[in-house]
Design a protein around this motif. Sequence first.
Motif, mmCIF file in Angstrom:
data_model
loop_
_atom_site.group_PDB
_atom_site.id
_atom_site.type_symbol
_atom_site.label_atom_id
_atom_site.label_comp_id
_atom_site.label_asym_id
_atom_site.label_seq_id
_atom_site.Cartn_x
_atom_site.Cartn_y
_atom_site.Cartn_z
ATOM 1 N N LEU A 157 0.831 -1.203 0.000
ATOM 2 C CA LEU A 157 0.000 0.000 0.000
ATOM 3 C C LEU A 157 0.866 1.255 0.000
ATOM 4 O O LEU A 157 0.602 2.208 -0.754
ATOM 5 N N GLY A 158 1.921 1.276 0.829
ATOM 6 C CA GLY A 158 2.800 2.437 0.868
ATOM 7 C C GLY A 158 3.516 2.678 -0.453
ATOM 8 O O GLY A 158 3.663 3.827 -0.893
ATOM 9 N N PHE A 159 3.946 1.600 -1.107
ATOM 10 C CA PHE A 159 4.600 1.730 -2.412
ATOM 11 C C PHE A 159 3.653 2.342 -3.426
ATOM 12 O O PHE A 159 4.027 3.239 -4.193
ATOM 13 N N THR A 160 2.402 1.876 -3.431
ATOM 14 C CA THR A 160 1.423 2.403 -4.390
ATOM 15 C C THR A 160 1.102 3.859 -4.101
ATOM 16 O O THR A 160 1.021 4.677 -5.032
ATOM 17 N N VAL A 161 0.913 4.196 -2.830
ATOM 18 C CA VAL A 161 0.614 5.586 -2.473
ATOM 19 C C VAL A 161 1.767 6.501 -2.884
ATOM 20 O O VAL A 161 1.551 7.597 -3.432
ATOM 21 N N ALA A 162 3.011 6.062 -2.644
ATOM 22 C CA ALA A 162 4.164 6.884 -3.015
ATOM 23 C C ALA A 162 4.244 7.086 -4.523
ATOM 24 O O ALA A 162 4.522 8.195 -5.005
ATOM 25 N N ILE B 99 -1.937 9.323 -15.337
ATOM 26 C CA ILE B 99 -1.387 8.145 -14.669
ATOM 27 C C ILE B 99 -1.649 8.232 -13.165
ATOM 28 O O ILE B 99 -2.081 7.259 -12.528
ATOM 29 N N GLY B 100 -1.393 9.414 -12.586
ATOM 30 C CA GLY B 100 -1.654 9.580 -11.163
ATOM 31 C C GLY B 100 -3.122 9.419 -10.820
ATOM 32 O O GLY B 100 -3.477 8.822 -9.781
ATOM 33 N N ALA B 101 -4.005 9.943 -11.685
ATOM 34 C CA ALA B 101 -5.442 9.821 -11.432
ATOM 35 C C ALA B 101 -5.885 8.360 -11.495
ATOM 36 O O ALA B 101 -6.727 7.925 -10.689
ATOM 37 N N TRP B 102 -5.356 7.595 -12.429
ATOM 38 C CA TRP B 102 -5.676 6.177 -12.492
ATOM 39 C C TRP B 102 -5.249 5.469 -11.201
ATOM 40 O O TRP B 102 -6.004 4.679 -10.631
ATOM 41 N N GLY B 103 -4.036 5.756 -10.749
ATOM 42 C CA GLY B 103 -3.567 5.141 -9.513
ATOM 43 C C GLY B 103 -4.425 5.523 -8.322
ATOM 44 O O GLY B 103 -4.721 4.687 -7.458
ATOM 45 N N ALA B 104 -4.838 6.794 -8.249
ATOM 46 C CA ALA B 104 -5.707 7.229 -7.151
ATOM 47 C C ALA B 104 -7.039 6.485 -7.195
ATOM 48 O O ALA B 104 -7.580 6.082 -6.153
ATOM 49 N N ALA B 105 -7.565 6.272 -8.395
ATOM 50 C CA ALA B 105 -8.822 5.527 -8.519
ATOM 51 C C ALA B 105 -8.650 4.084 -8.050
ATOM 52 O O ALA B 105 -9.540 3.526 -7.387
ATOM 53 N N PRO C 270 -4.715 -4.180 -0.906
ATOM 54 C CA PRO C 270 -3.637 -3.296 -1.364
ATOM 55 C C PRO C 270 -2.804 -3.889 -2.499
ATOM 56 O O PRO C 270 -2.311 -3.155 -3.350
ATOM 57 N N VAL C 271 -2.661 -5.209 -2.524
ATOM 58 C CA VAL C 271 -1.863 -5.831 -3.589
ATOM 59 C C VAL C 271 -2.587 -5.695 -4.925
ATOM 60 O O VAL C 271 -1.978 -5.407 -5.961
ATOM 61 N N ARG C 272 -3.902 -5.886 -4.912
ATOM 62 C CA ARG C 272 -4.667 -5.705 -6.137
ATOM 63 C C ARG C 272 -4.562 -4.261 -6.632
ATOM 64 O O ARG C 272 -4.413 -4.019 -7.838
ATOM 65 N N ALA C 273 -4.636 -3.306 -5.700
ATOM 66 C CA ALA C 273 -4.505 -1.900 -6.093
ATOM 67 C C ALA C 273 -3.126 -1.624 -6.684
ATOM 68 O O ALA C 273 -2.995 -0.869 -7.655
ATOM 69 N N MET C 274 -2.097 -2.233 -6.113
ATOM 70 C CA MET C 274 -0.745 -2.041 -6.631
ATOM 71 C C MET C 274 -0.607 -2.600 -8.043
ATOM 72 O O MET C 274 -0.047 -1.941 -8.938
ATOM 73 N N LEU C 275 -1.114 -3.808 -8.265
ATOM 74 C CA LEU C 275 -1.015 -4.410 -9.593
ATOM 75 C C LEU C 275 -1.789 -3.598 -10.630
ATOM 76 O O LEU C 275 -1.302 -3.362 -11.740
ATOM 77 N N ALA C 276 -2.999 -3.172 -10.271
ATOM 78 C CA ALA C 276 -3.798 -2.387 -11.212
ATOM 79 C C ALA C 276 -3.129 -1.057 -11.519
ATOM 80 O O ALA C 276 -3.141 -0.588 -12.669
ATOM 81 N N TRP D 118 1.833 1.586 -17.298
ATOM 82 C CA TRP D 118 2.459 1.249 -18.577
ATOM 83 C C TRP D 118 1.501 1.414 -19.748
ATOM 84 O O TRP D 118 1.921 1.774 -20.845
ATOM 85 N N VAL D 119 0.206 1.193 -19.515
ATOM 86 C CA VAL D 119 -0.760 1.434 -20.590
ATOM 87 C C VAL D 119 -0.836 2.924 -20.908
ATOM 88 O O VAL D 119 -0.801 3.338 -22.083
ATOM 89 N N CYS D 120 -0.931 3.760 -19.884
ATOM 90 C CA CYS D 120 -0.979 5.217 -20.108
ATOM 91 C C CYS D 120 0.326 5.727 -20.694
ATOM 92 O O CYS D 120 0.328 6.633 -21.540
ATOM 93 N N TYR D 121 1.438 5.160 -20.261
ATOM 94 C CA TYR D 121 2.730 5.564 -20.819
ATOM 95 C C TYR D 121 2.773 5.319 -22.318
ATOM 96 O O TYR D 121 3.195 6.180 -23.106
ATOM 97 N N GLY D 122 2.321 4.131 -22.738
ATOM 98 C CA GLY D 122 2.359 3.813 -24.159
ATOM 99 C C GLY D 122 1.382 4.626 -24.988
ATOM 100 O O GLY D 122 1.695 5.011 -26.123
ATOM 101 N N LEU D 123 0.200 4.917 -24.426
ATOM 102 C CA LEU D 123 -0.833 5.602 -25.198
ATOM 103 C C LEU D 123 -0.762 7.119 -25.100
ATOM 104 O O LEU D 123 -1.150 7.820 -26.045
ATOM 105 N N LEU D 124 -0.276 7.665 -23.980
ATOM 106 C CA LEU D 124 -0.339 9.105 -23.756
ATOM 107 C C LEU D 124 1.024 9.796 -23.743
ATOM 108 O O LEU D 124 1.132 10.941 -24.189
ATOM 109 N N ILE D 125 2.043 9.138 -23.228
ATOM 110 C CA ILE D 125 3.344 9.799 -23.043
ATOM 111 C C ILE D 125 4.215 9.679 -24.278
ATOM 112 O O ILE D 125 4.765 10.671 -24.773
ATOM 113 N N THR D 126 4.358 8.451 -24.803
ATOM 114 C CA THR D 126 5.299 8.269 -25.920
ATOM 115 C C THR D 126 4.930 9.066 -27.170
ATOM 116 O O THR D 126 5.835 9.582 -27.841
#
Length: 609
Positions: free
Chosen positions: A399-404, A447-453, A463-469, A475-483
């Motif tokens: 949970l802490g890793f995901t929040v950070a 990307i941050g908004a997706w993680g917050a959701a 928390p593990v499911r939230a971290m994986l999601a 990586w999906v947002c990185y490929g579609l929005l950032i690159t």
Amino acid sequence: MSGGAVARQALSTRHFPLRIIPRMFKNPLSHHAWLFWVAAWLVLGAGLGLRDPWPADEPRFALVAKQMVESGQWLFPHRGVELYSDKPPLFMWTEAVSYLITGNWRVAFLLPSLLAALGTLWCVVDLGRRLWTPRVGYYAGWALLTTLHFAYQAKKAQIDPSVVFWITFANYGLLRHLLTGPAWRWWALGWFAAGIGVITKGVGAIALLMLLPLALAALLRPLQARLAPDGFGARALAWVRMPVRVGIANPRFWLGPLAFVVAVSLWLAPMVLVATQSGDPSYQAYLNDILFRQTAGRYAKSWDHPQPVWYHLGVMFSMWLPLMLALPWALRAWGRRLGRADARYLLPLAWWALVIVFFSIPSGKRDVYILPALPMACLMFAPLLPGILRRAWPRRIALGFTVALVAAMLTVGLSMWFGDPKFEARLIAERGFTDHGRALAAGVTAIGAWGAACLLWSGRRRPVRAMLATLCGVWVCYGLLITPVLNDSSSARGVMTRAAQRIGADVELGLVAWKEQNLLMSQPGTVNFGFRMGWQKQLELGLAWQARAPDARVLFVQAPAVPDCVDRGKAEMIGRSNRREWWLVPYAARTGCPASPPLPRNEDDHEYD
């Protein structure tokens, strides 16, 4: 019988294929399989076809592959007018074949990495299923897919994802025989995959280090037998009791080395034959460089990327997150299993340690060197993860890793959107953004908004499911929005398109102090004067070439290589790309340049990106 009755009878038969589908979805493991493979395709494939090759290595390999297709010369790859001998050509062959299949370089240059990454995941999942349970296999797959190092490299068109697949496939074949066999076909196939790994990148042979613990066990077994059954020495050598299903006395053992030689010979034999019979000194130089200097010479005396001996440990504890967060709980469990001489753990863990030692010996080190060890590391964590993740502290750490991670993304994205941080100003200056970086800020914020959701959805309860999601969404947002936002400035497409528009279709362009991405993105008919030679020599050849047709030829020169004899008021700064400034130099801008004008500031550099 009515038509409806016939249809009902057909549907009720136990052989009707559609009846299989509901059963698949009633099985929880089938649900898990569907979820995992759909997520893998999305994470690894998002952004395919939306960008061009980026430095440092991607444009080089794509350029070599493109020249293979255009010239028909596949055995001896070229970079511009020079032979390219830094790497074997197999990876470039896969890019070229991908282009012949798809007809689109934006898809073709990334397709081999995508398929290799999916193949690596399959090897890990299936091996976990065979050695333990299907559930363990998917734990290993999720661990690998969401490890930062794997996902980052899998979305790049470098050689490393491909060599990781061949090494992992070789490990798969060897372990299928050694731990679940005997399976001599898989034994031979493992050796063959190691050979293909060698002609992909020379280090492919490290897969065969898996056999070193077995050889050591065979050597120490007589010593262990002579020790007292309850003596300390016997307990220390208890691991040598693990089953050994190989032996040089068995004729089928030699199928493995033979398969390895066959695989390496697919490229090596015709290359050596042509190089030695052609009489061309450039082919002989290619042969010597790729067989000796780029392999044993580079390992024994590295000439780039010097790092301390502990460098790879730092890579694992930083880039192998979040997997390594479970290490404190895994160490004791591994110790107990090694104490029982469980070969399912002993062989992969010993191989992991040997790979680290192997790449820690030379002074030159890069993070991708130990990437081949990551799949086996994930396999070693997988049987322990169900128990570890039931504990309170691992869940809190997840949970802490995901929040950070989410907080960092939101902070960066919102500060770029609403503020004016120094790093943003520098990024805008280097990348030449015309929208002040708003598109990039929007992508990071998304990307941050997706993680917050994800955190709001299941953060405290799962928390593990939230971290994986969250990690999958990154990586999906990185490929579609950032690159796509970074593509023009990262790939040289923008600056080369402007140069082509500026000079027109009837004027030839000559490259001086160029990078691979410049030639890759240039218009047809662009001329280069070599790559490995110094900028001074390139400039001499370029000026002489331009002087033969002054009105029809323009030089494209990196800023440090523009000589002082060029009037920059008549030349044109065409743009910035890859943190470099590029100039168009027409003949009219030359104010009495001698045949060999000195470079300004004594800069004669052709370093890679």
